[in-house]
Design an enzyme around this catalytic site. Structure first.
Site, PDB file in Angstrom:
ATOM      1  N   GLY A  33       0.825  -1.204   0.000  1.00  0.00           N
ATOM      2  CA  GLY A  33       0.000   0.000   0.000  1.00  0.00           C
ATOM      3  C   GLY A  33       0.859   1.255   0.000  1.00  0.00           C
ATOM      4  O   GLY A  33       1.954   1.270   0.566  1.00  0.00           O
ATOM      5  N   SER A  76      -1.551  -3.134  -5.034  1.00  0.00           N
ATOM      6  CA  SER A  76      -2.368  -3.122  -3.808  1.00  0.00           C
ATOM      7  C   SER A  76      -3.679  -2.368  -4.044  1.00  0.00           C
ATOM      8  O   SER A  76      -3.734  -1.433  -4.839  1.00  0.00           O
ATOM      9  CB  SER A  76      -1.575  -2.440  -2.697  1.00  0.00           C
ATOM     10  N   GLN A 114      -4.443  -7.010  -5.872  1.00  0.00           N
ATOM     11  CA  GLN A 114      -4.745  -7.444  -4.501  1.00  0.00           C
ATOM     12  C   GLN A 114      -5.962  -6.704  -3.973  1.00  0.00           C
ATOM     13  O   GLN A 114      -6.098  -5.493  -4.131  1.00  0.00           O
ATOM     14  CB  GLN A 114      -3.537  -7.162  -3.590  1.00  0.00           C
ATOM     15  N   LYS A 142      -4.341 -14.713   0.558  1.00  0.00           N
ATOM     16  CA  LYS A 142      -3.093 -14.286   1.209  1.00  0.00           C
ATOM     17  C   LYS A 142      -3.304 -14.074   2.709  1.00  0.00           C
ATOM     18  O   LYS A 142      -4.213 -13.350   3.108  1.00  0.00           O
ATOM     19  CB  LYS A 142      -2.609 -12.981   0.568  1.00  0.00           C
ATOM     20  N   HIS A 181       1.855 -11.197   6.859  1.00  0.00           N
ATOM     21  CA  HIS A 181       1.802  -9.799   6.448  1.00  0.00           C
ATOM     22  C   HIS A 181       3.123  -9.088   6.787  1.00  0.00           C
ATOM     23  O   HIS A 181       3.151  -7.920   7.147  1.00  0.00           O
ATOM     24  CB  HIS A 181       0.632  -9.093   7.144  1.00  0.00           C
ATOM     25  N   ARG A 208       3.307  -7.512  10.279  1.00  0.00           N
ATOM     26  CA  ARG A 208       2.639  -6.214  10.429  1.00  0.00           C
ATOM     27  C   ARG A 208       1.242  -6.344  11.019  1.00  0.00           C
ATOM     28  O   ARG A 208       0.549  -5.365  11.200  1.00  0.00           O
ATOM     29  CB  ARG A 208       2.532  -5.526   9.057  1.00  0.00           C
ATOM     30  N   SER A 268       7.229 -13.008   3.751  1.00  0.00           N
ATOM     31  CA  SER A 268       7.588 -12.572   5.101  1.00  0.00           C
ATOM     32  C   SER A 268       8.979 -13.063   5.475  1.00  0.00           C
ATOM     33  O   SER A 268       9.156 -14.213   5.870  1.00  0.00           O
ATOM     34  CB  SER A 268       6.552 -13.026   6.151  1.00  0.00           C
TER      35      SER A 268
HETATM   36  C1  FNR Z   1       2.581  -4.500   2.976  1.00  0.00           C
HETATM   37  N1  FNR Z   1       1.810  -5.643   2.799  1.00  0.00           N
HETATM   38  C2  FNR Z   1       0.566  -5.540   2.204  1.00  0.00           C
HETATM   39  N2  FNR Z   1      -0.148  -6.668   1.928  1.00  0.00           N
HETATM   40  C3  FNR Z   1      -1.341  -6.584   1.284  1.00  0.00           C
HETATM   41  O1  FNR Z   1      -1.951  -7.630   1.048  1.00  0.00           O
HETATM   42  N3  FNR Z   1      -1.841  -5.361   0.910  1.00  0.00           N
HETATM   43  C4  FNR Z   1      -1.189  -4.193   1.155  1.00  0.00           C
HETATM   44  O2  FNR Z   1      -1.653  -3.117   0.798  1.00  0.00           O
HETATM   45  C5  FNR Z   1       0.047  -4.275   1.855  1.00  0.00           C
HETATM   46  N4  FNR Z   1       0.743  -3.134   2.175  1.00  0.00           N
HETATM   47  C6  FNR Z   1       2.014  -3.232   2.680  1.00  0.00           C
HETATM   48  C7  FNR Z   1       2.764  -2.071   2.867  1.00  0.00           C
HETATM   49  C8  FNR Z   1       4.092  -2.179   3.281  1.00  0.00           C
HETATM   50  C9  FNR Z   1       4.916  -0.920   3.432  1.00  0.00           C
HETATM   51  C10 FNR Z   1       4.668  -3.446   3.545  1.00  0.00           C
HETATM   52  C11 FNR Z   1       6.113  -3.579   3.979  1.00  0.00           C
HETATM   53  C12 FNR Z   1       3.915  -4.588   3.403  1.00  0.00           C
HETATM   54  C13 FNR Z   1       2.385  -6.982   3.102  1.00  0.00           C
HETATM   55  C14 FNR Z   1       3.179  -7.499   1.907  1.00  0.00           C
HETATM   56  O3  FNR Z   1       2.341  -7.790   0.824  1.00  0.00           O
HETATM   57  C15 FNR Z   1       3.945  -8.796   2.257  1.00  0.00           C
HETATM   58  O4  FNR Z   1       3.056  -9.741   2.778  1.00  0.00           O
HETATM   59  C16 FNR Z   1       5.076  -8.561   3.253  1.00  0.00           C
HETATM   60  O5  FNR Z   1       5.733  -7.349   3.007  1.00  0.00           O
HETATM   61  C17 FNR Z   1       6.071  -9.717   3.176  1.00  0.00           C
HETATM   62  O6  FNR Z   1       7.042  -9.608   4.139  1.00  0.00           O
HETATM   63  P1  FNR Z   1       8.515  -9.000   3.902  1.00  0.00           P
HETATM   64  O7  FNR Z   1       9.050  -9.559   2.609  1.00  0.00           O
HETATM   65  O8  FNR Z   1       8.317  -7.520   3.813  1.00  0.00           O
HETATM   66  O9  FNR Z   1       9.258  -9.431   5.100  1.00  0.00           O
END
Ligand code: FNR
Length: 382
Positions: A79, A106, A127, A251, A275, A278, A307
């Site tokens: 995002g 996203s 997504q 997901k 996630h 997060r 992740s």
């Molecule tokens: C995300 N992630 C995420 N997932 C999703 O389904 N929709 C989203 O809008 C977002 N936004 C988002 C913003 C930011 C800044 C981050 C870092 C992550 C989660 C992302 O898709 C993914 O699952 C994780 O980032 C994977 O982990 P690593 O590789 O960052 O450790």
């Protein structure tokens, strides 16, 4: 600064993007324990070195949902990605396209579906979050379909948002007035120019499209906060199926029972994911969650995992633990923040080289050859 790895991109991004944006990507929820374990549990898994097996021919390609991927990786949905570089989603999508892997847009992107999809050659992945406003969801799905998106990634691990304390400290979450002040006061001149914050408002493309007016990041945080839907159940996925006939990937799966439900539902894939640490701090890392899930559903459904992936060696580890492919999150966000499209392209080149070295020294000529036998202490199920 010399860049040789995704970790270097992290350092470079820290210097370049404003602190509230750096910490938004870098941080996790609550005490960030799961965030840390994602990385350490994965990198602590020992690769099993094998030698003298003529590894002159190597192939990192895979096929997934009818698409050819140059390596088993997909850029994960992120995002507000467009806050890391000017029209950031377009830059990242082009980088993925040039390097032969899919990009996932996203729901809450800065650039709208209609801006990004036509600028790349391969079909974009999209997504979707479950939101109370079903009209928004239906509208987004129809637009994604019209723009030629193939694969839908449906994120189910955010029925309610986890608190991110770093964002509270940086001003990225909290009272709207404070968010507005932080965004507007972001003084890094290079970044402000790069992202287009001076002059051009940083609107959220998909939400603005739906609302018929420009919706800024600050308005959106309020809208999103009210719109997460804790009532989500498998019934909602059936409703979505009516609007989506392409591959559907769920997901945010961490438990084998949920993975089996996804198979029963008829999903095409799952993403084993917390996630990126997060959401619920204290849940299993993906590296720990993946093996029992693979035991339960491998072969019945495509298994993606994310992740904690920070290099090509980690991709090999995730594949060996049972994934068919990985999603990359923060690593490409850092590269985008540090050097835009060129940064992401270089990072993907680095990942591919790292992966090739890991495949050579574990004696795996193709991705399909990589099994738990590539790891010390893991054996393949009979
Ligand atoms: C995300 N992630 C995420 N997932 C999703 O389904 N929709 C989203 O809008 C977002 N936004 C988002 C913003 C930011 C800044 C981050 C870092 C992550 C989660 C992302 O898709 C993914 O699952 C994780 O980032 C994977 O982990 P690593 O590789 O960052 O450790």
């Amino acid at each position: 600064m010399i860049i040789s790895s995704a970790n270097d991109y992290r350092k470079a991004a820290k210097r370049k993007v404003p602190p509230f944006m750096f910490h938004y990507a870098d941080g996790g929820s609550y005490n960030e324990l799961t965030l840390e374990k994602n990385v350490t549990d994965l990198s602590n898994i020992a690769l099993r070195q094998r030698v003298l097996k003529d590894m002159s021919e190597l192939d990192t390609e895979i096929e997934l949902f009818g698409e050819k991927l140059s390596l088993p990786a997909i850029l994960a949905p992120v995002g507000a990605l467009g806050m890391y570089a000017r029209r950031g989603e377009v830059q990242a999508a082009k980088a993925a396209d040039n390097k032969g892997i899919p990009f996932t847009l996203s729901t809450v992107s800065i650039c709208a579906i209609e801006e990004v999809a036509p600028q790349i050659n391969r079909p974009m992945w999209f997504q979707l979050y479950v939101l109370k406003d079903r009209g928004f969801m239906k509208n987004a799905l129809e637009r994604a379909k019209a723009a030629g998106c193939t694969t839908l990634v449906f994120t189910v691990d955010m029925p309610t948002p986890g608190a991110r304390y770093r964002d509270m400290h940086s001003g990225m979450s909290g009272p709207l007035k404070e968010i507005r002040r932080v965004i507007q006061g972001a003084t890094h001149p290079f970044w402000a120019w790069d992202v287009g914050i001076k002059g051009k408002p940083h609107t959220l493309g998909n939400v603005s499209h739906y609302m018929g007016k420009q919706v800024g990041l600050d308005d959106y945080i309020g809208w999103l906060g009210e719109n997460f839907d804790p009532s989500i159940s498998w019934k909602d996925l059936e409703w979505i199926r009516e609007f989506w006939d392409g591959p559907m990937v769920i997901k945010g799966i961490l438990d084998p029972e949920d993975a089996k439900d996804a198979v029963r539902f008829g999903a095409d894939g799952i993403v084993v994911s917390n996630h990126g640490g997060r959401q619920l701090d204290g849940v299993l890392s993906s590296a720990k969650a993946l093996p029992p899930i693979a035991d339960a559903v491998k072969g019945d459904i495509k298994i993606l995992a994310d992740s904690g992936v920070r290099n090509g060696l980690d991709i090999v580890r995730m594949i060996a633990l049972g994934a068919d492919a990985c999603m990359l999150g923060r690593s490409f966000v850092y590269a985008l923040g540090a050097n835009g499209q060129a940064g992401v392209e270089n990072m993907l080149d680095i990942f591919k080289k790292e992966m090739k070295v890991a495949m050579t020294l574990t004696s795996n000529k193709s991705v399909a050859d990589i099994t738990p036998e590539a790891l010390v202490g893991y054996t393949q199920k009979p």
